[in-house]
Enzyme design. Structure first.
Site, PDB file in Angstrom:
ATOM      1  N   GLU A  42      -4.631  -3.426  -6.912  1.00 19.77           N
ATOM      2  CA  GLU A  42      -4.833  -2.029  -7.095  1.00 19.77           C
ATOM      3  C   GLU A  42      -5.463  -1.097  -6.131  1.00 19.77           C
ATOM      4  OE1 GLU A  42      -5.704  -1.174 -11.299  1.00 19.77           O
ATOM      5  OE2 GLU A  42      -5.406  -3.049 -11.773  1.00 19.77           O
TER       6      GLU A  42
ATOM      7  N   SER B  49       0.934  -1.331  -0.068  1.00 16.86           N
ATOM      8  CA  SER B  49       0.120  -0.197  -0.086  1.00 16.86           C
ATOM      9  C   SER B  49       0.875   1.087  -0.167  1.00 16.86           C
ATOM     10  CB  SER B  49      -0.970   0.010   1.186  1.00 16.86           C
ATOM     11  OG  SER B  49      -1.675  -1.181   1.185  1.00 16.86           O
TER      12      SER B  49
HETATM   13  C1  LIG Z   1      -3.068 -11.470  -7.394  1.00 15.58           C
HETATM   14  C2  LIG Z   1      -2.405 -10.266  -7.400  1.00 15.58           C
HETATM   15  C3  LIG Z   1      -2.011  -9.731  -8.333  1.00 15.58           C
HETATM   16  C4  LIG Z   1      -1.399  -8.522  -8.277  1.00 15.58           C
HETATM   17  N1  LIG Z   1      -0.817  -7.765  -9.525  1.00 15.58           N
HETATM   18  C5  LIG Z   1      -0.006  -6.806  -9.318  1.00 15.58           C
HETATM   19  C6  LIG Z   1       0.628  -6.183 -10.458  1.00 15.58           C
HETATM   20  O1  LIG Z   1       0.499  -6.507 -11.632  1.00 15.58           O
HETATM   21  N2  LIG Z   1       1.502  -5.221 -10.337  1.00 15.58           N
HETATM   22  C7  LIG Z   1       1.977  -4.547  -9.211  1.00 15.58           C
HETATM   23  O2  LIG Z   1       2.408  -3.562  -8.973  1.00 15.58           O
HETATM   24  N3  LIG Z   1       1.082  -4.973  -8.107  1.00 15.58           N
HETATM   25  C8  LIG Z   1       0.058  -6.228  -8.071  1.00 15.58           C
HETATM   26  N4  LIG Z   1      -0.334  -6.643  -7.165  1.00 15.58           N
HETATM   27  C9  LIG Z   1      -0.233  -5.958  -5.763  1.00 15.58           C
HETATM   28  C10 LIG Z   1      -1.319  -5.449  -5.193  1.00 15.58           C
HETATM   29  O3  LIG Z   1      -1.345  -4.116  -5.665  1.00 15.58           O
HETATM   30  C11 LIG Z   1      -0.926  -5.249  -3.426  1.00 15.58           C
HETATM   31  O4  LIG Z   1      -1.193  -6.648  -2.865  1.00 15.58           O
HETATM   32  C12 LIG Z   1      -1.824  -4.627  -2.782  1.00 15.58           C
HETATM   33  O5  LIG Z   1      -1.908  -2.993  -3.351  1.00 15.58           O
HETATM   34  C13 LIG Z   1      -1.553  -4.380  -1.048  1.00 15.58           C
HETATM   35  O6  LIG Z   1      -0.243  -4.273  -0.945  1.00 15.58           O
HETATM   36  P1  LIG Z   1       0.072  -5.339   0.204  1.00 15.58           P
HETATM   37  O7  LIG Z   1      -0.326  -6.790  -0.278  1.00 15.58           O
HETATM   38  O8  LIG Z   1       1.695  -5.308   0.428  1.00 15.58           O
HETATM   39  O9  LIG Z   1      -0.788  -5.254   1.583  1.00 15.58           O
HETATM   40  P2  LIG Z   1      -0.364  -4.224   2.737  1.00 15.58           P
HETATM   41  O10 LIG Z   1       0.134  -2.845   2.134  1.00 15.58           O
HETATM   42  O11 LIG Z   1       0.749  -4.802   3.566  1.00 15.58           O
HETATM   43  O12 LIG Z   1      -1.707  -4.133   3.613  1.00 15.58           O
HETATM   44  C14 LIG Z   1      -2.099  -4.931   4.469  1.00 15.58           C
HETATM   45  C15 LIG Z   1      -3.285  -4.375   5.133  1.00 15.58           C
HETATM   46  O13 LIG Z   1      -3.051  -3.142   5.730  1.00 15.58           O
HETATM   47  C16 LIG Z   1      -3.973  -2.111   5.434  1.00 15.58           C
HETATM   48  N5  LIG Z   1      -3.162  -0.975   5.187  1.00 15.58           N
HETATM   49  C17 LIG Z   1      -1.989  -0.694   4.774  1.00 15.58           C
HETATM   50  N6  LIG Z   1      -1.748   0.654   4.997  1.00 15.58           N
HETATM   51  C18 LIG Z   1      -2.834   1.124   5.838  1.00 15.58           C
HETATM   52  C19 LIG Z   1      -3.189   2.427   6.142  1.00 15.58           C
HETATM   53  N7  LIG Z   1      -2.288   3.479   5.727  1.00 15.58           N
HETATM   54  N8  LIG Z   1      -4.305   2.535   6.432  1.00 15.58           N
HETATM   55  C20 LIG Z   1      -5.172   1.562   6.929  1.00 15.58           C
HETATM   56  N9  LIG Z   1      -4.802   0.623   6.516  1.00 15.58           N
HETATM   57  C21 LIG Z   1      -3.910  -0.045   5.802  1.00 15.58           C
HETATM   58  C22 LIG Z   1      -4.309  -2.656   3.832  1.00 15.58           C
HETATM   59  O14 LIG Z   1      -5.556  -2.004   3.531  1.00 15.58           O
HETATM   60  C23 LIG Z   1      -4.458  -4.167   4.177  1.00 15.58           C
HETATM   61  O15 LIG Z   1      -5.588  -4.386   4.583  1.00 15.58           O
HETATM   62  C24 LIG Z   1      -1.064  -8.022  -7.025  1.00 15.58           C
HETATM   63  C25 LIG Z   1      -1.518  -8.521  -5.939  1.00 15.58           C
HETATM   64  C26 LIG Z   1      -2.071  -9.874  -6.050  1.00 15.58           C
HETATM   65  C27 LIG Z   1      -2.542 -10.491  -4.831  1.00 15.58           C
END
Ligand SMILES: Cc1cc2nc3c(=O)[nH]c(=O)nc-3n(C[C@H](O)[C@H](O)[C@H](O)COP(=O)(O)OP(=O)(O)OC[C@H]3O[C@@H](n4cnc5c(N)ncnc54)[C@H](O)[C@@H]3O)c2cc1C
Length: 388
Positions: A366, A132
């Protein structure tokens, strides 16, 4: 206000529906079970022009508008969310950066084969420590003797490792300002770049037939001219790309929710209990009605965001709202669809079991629901004294 689709928009939706019903839906369960990337089908979609729908014909695209593209993703996603995300990630995330920020030469070299559907392209923003908080990128690209030397890793990248992948555009730290702030730029990394490696595909809960991998860059070298857009503007550029990407993930969610409704309403009319079809019980009807109402509203929200984009108007808030709402609608629709199927919904032989697994990512990818709400709060001017 005119809600009618143009004849071209209707024709594209019809073409996609027929293709999805004939060539995708019958195989979706099998591809999911085997976690098999449907290469031949994706290639056919390329031949039909679906992988370059919104790009001008002079760059190999079909010259369609964003509304048509959103309708297309809805229809494909209704048959198979994995194929839907393959298309949406390629068009909105992989190819759009070339169109929006590329030089004429980059457009010819990268966008044309992408829009013609000869290659799939990926978008690499997320890193193990930067999800994120995507600006926390640690991957570096150092310019030395006219070449970018890239070190670092990306995770969860869609379309990065298929047999038809052309490469990935990444965010990387290309320098630091005097106050130590990271300068982030976008760099195009073709698939055959030495030092660039893809992991085996992840094993996933849903979107199992889509290709998602971890990427590593170990002194990977690309020429200086692979910088996309302006140096130091890479993070801003990727945020703009994500605004458009939200329309397509919203469309994907609507397609999946529609598939849930279709399956649940069909089943409710066929399944008898207490001597009556369960569709005659008000408790079941109300679940179906709530699904239908929410799907209609989600579809309208996605198409409005697409329409605003087509008018050249600001669409960022509308796209974030549409993505957030549609993602939640798809999750509620999948839940209700399984509920209406009772125990059969828990069995893999019914498609609602797959819909249940596929829907969850719509609230994560996204930008998670929480991040969408933060984006919308900022756009509504709801920043208090503590900022954010
Ligand atoms: C199948 C799949 C395909 C994907 N494809 C792509 C791609 O093509 N390109 C790419 O770049 N990425 C891709 N992603 C990545 C995706 O965009 C991220 O998984 C997503 O943005 C969340 O990041 P994270 O998984 O690190 O979760 P984290 O950021 O670690 O979040 C974990 C939890 O904490 C919460 N959180 C985090 N920060 C805050 C805040 N400030 N306030 C409140 N809550 C918060 C989040 O909402 C979530 O509930 C893909 C992911 C998956 C699973």
């Amino acid at each position: 206000m005119n809600f009618d689709l143009t004849s071209e928009q209707q024709a594209i939706a019809k073409l996609c529906r027929e293709f999805a019903e004939g060539e995708i839906a019958p195989h979706a369960a099998e591809w999911d079970a085997r976690a098999e990337f449907p290469l031949a089908t994706i290639r056919k979609m390329g031949e039909l022009g679906l992988l370059g729908l919104p790009f001008p014909e002079k760059y190999g695209g079909a010259g369609a508008d964003t509304v048509s593209y959103a309708l297309a993703v809805m229809e494909i996603g209704r048959a198979d969310a994995s194929v839907g995300i393959t298309m949406a990630a390629h068009v909105s995330l992989g190819s759009q950066p070339f169109f929006q920020f590329g030089t004429e030469e980059q457009k010819q070299r990268f966008l044309v084969p992408a829009a013609r559907g000869e290659q799939l392209w990926a978008f690499g923003l997320t890193e193990p420590q930067a999800g994120s908080d995507a600006g926390a990128t640690r991957t570096t690209a150092i310019l030395r003797d006219g070449r970018w030397i890239i070190n670092g890793s990306k995770c969860f990248i869609t379309n990065a490792g298929t047999p038809m992948t052309g490469g990935v555009t990444i965010t990387a730290v290309t320098g630091r300002s005097s106050d130590g702030k990271a300068e982030i730029s976008n760099i195009i990394v073709p698939q055959d770049t030495p030092g660039y490696r893809r992991s085996e595909p992840y094993k996933k809960m849903g979107w199992r037939a889509s290709d998602t991998r971890e990427l590593s860059f170990d002194g990977a070298e690309v020429p200086e001219e692979n910088l996309l857009g302006r140096r130091g503007k890479g993070f801003r550029q990727f945020l703009e790309i994500l605004d458009g990407g939200r329309i397509s993930v919203g469309a994907l969610s609507v397609g999946l929710a529609q598939a849930c409704y279709d399956a649940a309403s069909r089943y409710a009319k066929e399944r008898y209990q207490f001597g009556h079809p369960i569709a005659s019980f008000q408790a079941v009807q109300f679940q179906l009605v709530d699904m239908a109402v929410e799907i209609e509203l989600a579809r309208t929200a996605v198409l409005k965001a697409a329409w605003l984009k087509d008018q050249g108007r600001d669409f960022a808030t509308a796209a974030a709202m549409a993505k957030l709402f549609s993602g939640e609608v798809s999750r509620r629709a999948a839940n209700a669809a399984v509920q209406i199927h009772g125990g059969y919904g828990f069995m893999d032989e019914y498609p609602v079991s797959r819909y249940w697994r596929d829907c969850k990512i719509n609230e994560i990818g996204e930008g998670t629901n929480e991040i969408q709400r933060m984006v919308i709060a900022r756009q509504l001017g709801l920043t208090g004294e503590h900022g954010s």
